[in-house]
Motif scaffolding. Structure first.
Motif, PDB file in Angstrom:
ATOM      1  N   GLN A  25      43.253  48.101  67.844  1.00 34.76           N
ATOM      2  CA  GLN A  25      42.495  49.247  68.327  1.00 34.76           C
ATOM      3  C   GLN A  25      41.229  48.742  69.016  1.00 34.76           C
ATOM      4  N   TYR A  29      37.799  50.799  75.314  1.00 38.02           N
ATOM      5  CA  TYR A  29      37.802  50.412  76.727  1.00 38.02           C
ATOM      6  C   TYR A  29      37.139  51.526  77.524  1.00 38.02           C
ATOM      7  N   LYS A  38      36.294  54.575  75.518  1.00 35.75           N
ATOM      8  CA  LYS A  38      37.389  55.383  74.984  1.00 35.75           C
ATOM      9  C   LYS A  38      38.282  54.512  74.095  1.00 35.75           C
ATOM     10  N   GLN A  84      48.223  46.139  77.346  1.00 32.07           N
ATOM     11  CA  GLN A  84      48.399  47.583  77.163  1.00 32.07           C
ATOM     12  C   GLN A  84      49.843  47.933  76.808  1.00 32.07           C
ATOM     13  N   ARG A 123      41.481  52.920  72.590  1.00 34.48           N
ATOM     14  CA  ARG A 123      42.822  52.696  73.115  1.00 34.48           C
ATOM     15  C   ARG A 123      43.549  51.710  72.218  1.00 34.48           C
ATOM     16  N   THR A 124      44.879  51.772  72.251  1.00 35.74           N
ATOM     17  CA  THR A 124      45.698  50.823  71.508  1.00 35.74           C
ATOM     18  C   THR A 124      46.213  49.751  72.453  1.00 35.74           C
ATOM     19  N   TYR A 125      45.899  48.497  72.127  1.00 34.30           N
ATOM     20  CA  TYR A 125      46.456  47.356  72.835  1.00 34.30           C
ATOM     21  C   TYR A 125      47.384  46.618  71.871  1.00 34.30           C
TER      22      TYR A 125
END
Length: 342
Positions: A63, A66, A69, A49, A71-73
């Motif tokens: 992208q 999770y 939803k 994260q 999320r950007t990792y």
């Protein structure tokens, strides 16, 4: 680049079968080395994260979804952050061999995805870690290895001719012009006024990095593997700092060079969560000033840092190490599919 049609597609790997056998043998030898020393092999996530805040290392974003939803990792630039969380919990020596990712890095010695060996030794000094690195090299080369120790200041003065810790930005810019390095990474003609206005250690370090990479590095490690020690404090990253014999503050770290190629980077690790937070926040200030997006700070790492034992850690580029051991001239010779053909 994706080929336009099947006729132009070259499916074959850039690495020969003979080199694949050498690579497999080297990885097996490395694992045997650490097993014999009772150093635990670990595996940590490639996705995080948080990203690397270093302005010179760009993380590859991913992208994901999770819990329904978006999320950007980020694909890790090294396993350092997660390994330090393990080290804080388990307090034992650990190592890992894994792929790492750095965006926009392509060249004869660079690829977006490459392989890294990283290990941490509790209660080891940098001297202890350098000795262990030397033993690993001896095992891989099959003969004794004598490593040359070379202070950053001395190497810089020998090959550039100015003192890197005291020279002004204007002096460094003049040397860049004299060595005809204009056009590498950034241009002194258009940006010099900005650098003068921001006359600070960070802009100084950018000029030092340019000169070191183009005027010093190519000369290192040709007669014997060379450890460059006592880097400028601005390059400390996650390392401790201390005063050198001349009273200048330097980073407690070393880098290994063989045949002009940077192979490894080691730190006397800073175990101070608050100090690291300040460094990460300052990195993000510099990222914004450079037009780069700020990166999420790894709160898990900061929480773990205060529990870290005194330790030293090192990261070794496996692909580059195989290059210098086998005499390969291009990274593509020691990996199967470079990023352009992945």
């Amino acid at each position: 680049m994706i080929p336009d049609n099947k006729e132009t597609a070259t499916y074959a790997p850039t690495m020969t079968l003979a080199m694949a056998h050498k690579r497999a043998q080297m990885l097996d030898d490395i694992r045997q080395f650490f097993t014999a020393r009772q150093i635990l092999e670990v595996q940590t996530p490639l996705l995080s994260q948080a990203g690397n805040t270093d302005t010179f290392l760009q993380s590859v974003a991913a992208q994901v979804v999770y819990q329904d939803k978006p999320r950007t990792y980020y694909l890790h630039t090294s396993p350092e952050f997660a390994m330090k969380r393990l080290l804080a919990s388990w307090q034992v020596a650990i190592y890992q061999i894994c792929p790492v990712f750095r965006d926009n890095e392509i060249g004869t010695r660079h690829n977006i995805e490459f392989t890294m060996l990283e290990w941490y030794q509790p209660h080891y000094s940098l001297t202890d870690l350098a000795d262990e690195l030397g033993k690993l090299l001896e095992m891989l080369y099959g003969h004794s290895v004598i490593m040359n120790h070379y202070r950053y200041v001395d190497a810089f003065m020998d090959f550039v001719g100015v003192h890197p810790l005291t020279a002004s930005i204007e002096v460094l810019q003049a040397v860049v012009k004299d060595k005809n390095l204009i056009g590498f990474d950034f241009c002194v003609d258009d940006n010099s006024s900005k650098d003068k206005e921001n006359n600070n250690e960070d802009s100084r370090q950018s000029w030092l990095d340019l000169l070191f990479s183009h005027a010093v590095e190519p000369n290192l490690g040709h007669d014997s593997p060379t450890l460059i020690t006592e880097y400028p404090s601005a390059t400390a990253a996650l390392a401790k700092t201390a005063l050198d014999k001349d009273g200048n503050r330097v980073a407690m770290r070393f880098e290994l060079y063989i045949n002009g190629v940077e192979i490894a980077n080691a730190y006397d690790e800073l175990a101070d969560g608050q100090a690291l937070r300040q460094r990460f926040e300052q990195d993000n200030v510099l990222r914004r000033q450079s037009g780069l997006p700020p990166m999420p700070i790894d709160e898990y790492l900061l929480a773990a840092c205060d529990e870290l034992p005194p330790c030293s850690g090192i990261a070794v580029g496996i692909d580059r190490l195989l290059m210098v051991i086998t005499g390969a001239k291009n990274l593509q010779e020691v990996i199967t599919f470079p990023s352009g053909r992945a």
